[in-house]
Design a protein around this motif. Structure first.
Motif, mmCIF file in Angstrom:
data_model
loop_
_atom_site.group_PDB
_atom_site.id
_atom_site.type_symbol
_atom_site.label_atom_id
_atom_site.label_comp_id
_atom_site.label_asym_id
_atom_site.label_seq_id
_atom_site.Cartn_x
_atom_site.Cartn_y
_atom_site.Cartn_z
ATOM 1 N N SER A 234 0.823 -1.211 0.000
ATOM 2 C CA SER A 234 0.000 0.000 0.000
ATOM 3 C C SER A 234 0.856 1.258 0.000
ATOM 4 O O SER A 234 0.694 2.142 -0.854
ATOM 5 C CB SER A 234 -0.935 0.000 1.212
ATOM 6 N N GLN B 258 0.413 9.037 -3.054
ATOM 7 C CA GLN B 258 -0.162 9.942 -2.060
ATOM 8 C C GLN B 258 0.184 9.514 -0.636
ATOM 9 O O GLN B 258 0.132 10.323 0.290
ATOM 10 C CB GLN B 258 -1.682 10.003 -2.240
ATOM 11 N N LEU B 259 0.551 8.252 -0.462
ATOM 12 C CA LEU B 259 0.880 7.739 0.864
ATOM 13 C C LEU B 259 2.364 7.893 1.199
ATOM 14 O O LEU B 259 2.800 7.449 2.253
ATOM 15 C CB LEU B 259 0.480 6.257 0.967
ATOM 16 N N TYR C 166 -7.340 3.746 9.890
ATOM 17 C CA TYR C 166 -6.879 4.447 8.700
ATOM 18 C C TYR C 166 -7.756 4.112 7.496
ATOM 19 O O TYR C 166 -7.686 2.999 6.970
ATOM 20 C CB TYR C 166 -5.426 4.086 8.374
ATOM 21 N N TRP D 45 -7.384 5.088 4.472
ATOM 22 C CA TRP D 45 -6.550 4.826 3.295
ATOM 23 C C TRP D 45 -6.076 3.384 3.234
ATOM 24 O O TRP D 45 -5.920 2.814 2.141
ATOM 25 C CB TRP D 45 -5.339 5.769 3.263
ATOM 26 N N LYS E 145 -9.030 1.284 1.994
ATOM 27 C CA LYS E 145 -9.225 1.493 0.561
ATOM 28 C C LYS E 145 -8.140 0.792 -0.245
ATOM 29 O O LYS E 145 -8.425 0.183 -1.292
ATOM 30 C CB LYS E 145 -9.225 2.999 0.259
ATOM 31 N N SER E 146 -6.908 0.863 0.234
ATOM 32 C CA SER E 146 -5.813 0.216 -0.492
ATOM 33 C C SER E 146 -5.970 -1.302 -0.506
ATOM 34 O O SER E 146 -5.656 -1.957 -1.505
ATOM 35 C CB SER E 146 -4.470 0.607 0.127
ATOM 36 N N ASN F 245 -6.402 8.702 -5.689
ATOM 37 C CA ASN F 245 -6.643 9.537 -4.513
ATOM 38 C C ASN F 245 -7.018 8.635 -3.335
ATOM 39 O O ASN F 245 -8.067 7.989 -3.346
ATOM 40 C CB ASN F 245 -7.766 10.539 -4.806
ATOM 41 N N MET F 246 -6.184 8.617 -2.313
ATOM 42 C CA MET F 246 -6.426 7.743 -1.162
ATOM 43 C C MET F 246 -7.070 8.505 -0.012
ATOM 44 O O MET F 246 -7.287 7.909 1.051
ATOM 45 C CB MET F 246 -5.097 7.121 -0.697
#
Length: 323
Positions: free
Chosen positions: A50, A56-57, A298, A300, A303-304, A322-323
């Motif tokens: 991830s 973005q991470l 989290y 994100w 989602k990942s 976009n996370m």
């Protein structure tokens, strides 16, 4: 003595003897350690993919989480060797025994060092929010992570130098994987790998708690309302991240303390097999808990995981999602 009681029946005079443990207890330990090993490696691999894949991470804090996930993933792999040792016999020779024990010491030391870096990151984010972006950069964090791992390698090499120079020198029989360090080296390892880092971590989080309380009071007051209006959202985000990482640190302390307290009191030789197994399982289980905490707190990460399981990460441009 029956051949079934020996690790290597063909070496009757020099083979180690298997410990006389109940079959149920042995099978339970096999199942528990296999479960922890597989789950730890799998969950931390998700964290590594991830953070590495999605641009973005690539934040300073997440780079620290990536370092922690890498060490936890390694713990999951090393657990395979701990599973082999359940029946009391080491089957892979003296060199592999040394490599296994050495890596276990280095990875544990690097994990603790990363926890200290995470605490420092949160301290700067909460106590000096206006200077965080300039003080904590990706370049500086990468250097700190690199130094953390290098120092762990060097420090543990000095602590375990006798074992590394002559693998198997402390084995009393064939099939044993003994690792012995001197009292001075043992206390040095205890001090620099546990006591000093824990003092730093606890001290920083006490300071964080005090600052967070004072900021909460300021945000409720009318005097600071105008000044804080534009940064409330950013501060809430930092406070949430701090709470999550604080939970990670707290779980880390709860899992590590029993192991190091036994080492500190010197009661490891008087412990029963079941108590020793519990302490070891708790020690290793910490590496499995961190991704679970991320999944709960989290968005994100959740989602990942969805993007990974649906194979969308293989699509063109998925790294810019976009996370």
């Amino acid at each position: 003595m029956e051949d079934s009681e020996l690790c290597f029946p063909e070496l009757f005079n020099s083979s180690c003897r298997k410990p006389n443990l109940p079959h149920f207890e042995v099978m339970l330990m096999y199942v528990v350690l296999c479960f922890i090993s597989g789950l730890t490696a799998f969950l931390n691999l998700l964290v590594i993919i991830s953070i590495s894949h999605f641009r973005q991470l690539h934040t300073p804090t997440n780079l620290l989480l990536l370092s922690l996930a890498s060490s936890d993933f390694s713990v999951g792999l090393l657990l395979v060797f701990q599973i082999v040792l359940i029946d009391g016999c080491w089957l892979y020779g003296d060199i592999m025994c040394t490599v296994y024990q050495y890596l276990a010491y280095v990875i544990t030391s690097a994990s603790i060092g990363t926890m200290v870096l995470i605490s420092v990151d949160r301290y700067v984010a909460i106590c000096y929010p206006l200077h965080y972006s300039t003080k904590i950069t990706q370049g500086r964090v990468k250097i700190c992570i690199f130094l953390c791992w290098i120092c762990s390698w060097i420090f543990q090499s000095l602590i375990l130098i006798d074992n590394v120079k002559q693998p198997g020198r402390y084995n009393s029989c064939v099939g044993e994987c003994a690792f012995v360090i001197s009292y001075i080296a043992g206390y040095a390892d205890l001090a620099f790998s546990f006591i000093i880092p824990m003092i730093i971590i606890i001290g920083l989080y006490i300071r964080l708690f005090m600052v967070a309380m004072s900021q909460a009071g300021a945000m409720r007051s009318h005097i600071a309302a105008v000044t804080l209006r534009h940064s409330v959202r950013a501060k809430k985000s930092q406070v949430k991240a701090t709470k999550t990482l604080g939970l990670v640190v707290l779980v880390f302390l709860l899992c590590m303390c029993p192991y190091y307290c036994v080492a500190l009191t010197g009661e490891d030789n008087s412990m029963s097999a079941s108590s020793a197994a519990f302490v070891i399982c708790l020690f290793f289980f910490n590496s499995c808990l961190n991704p679970i905490i991320y999944a709960f707190f989290y968005p994100w990460f959740r989602k990942s995981i969805k993007l990974i399981f649906t194979l969308q990460i293989f699509q063109h441009g998925s790294s810019d999602t976009n996370m």
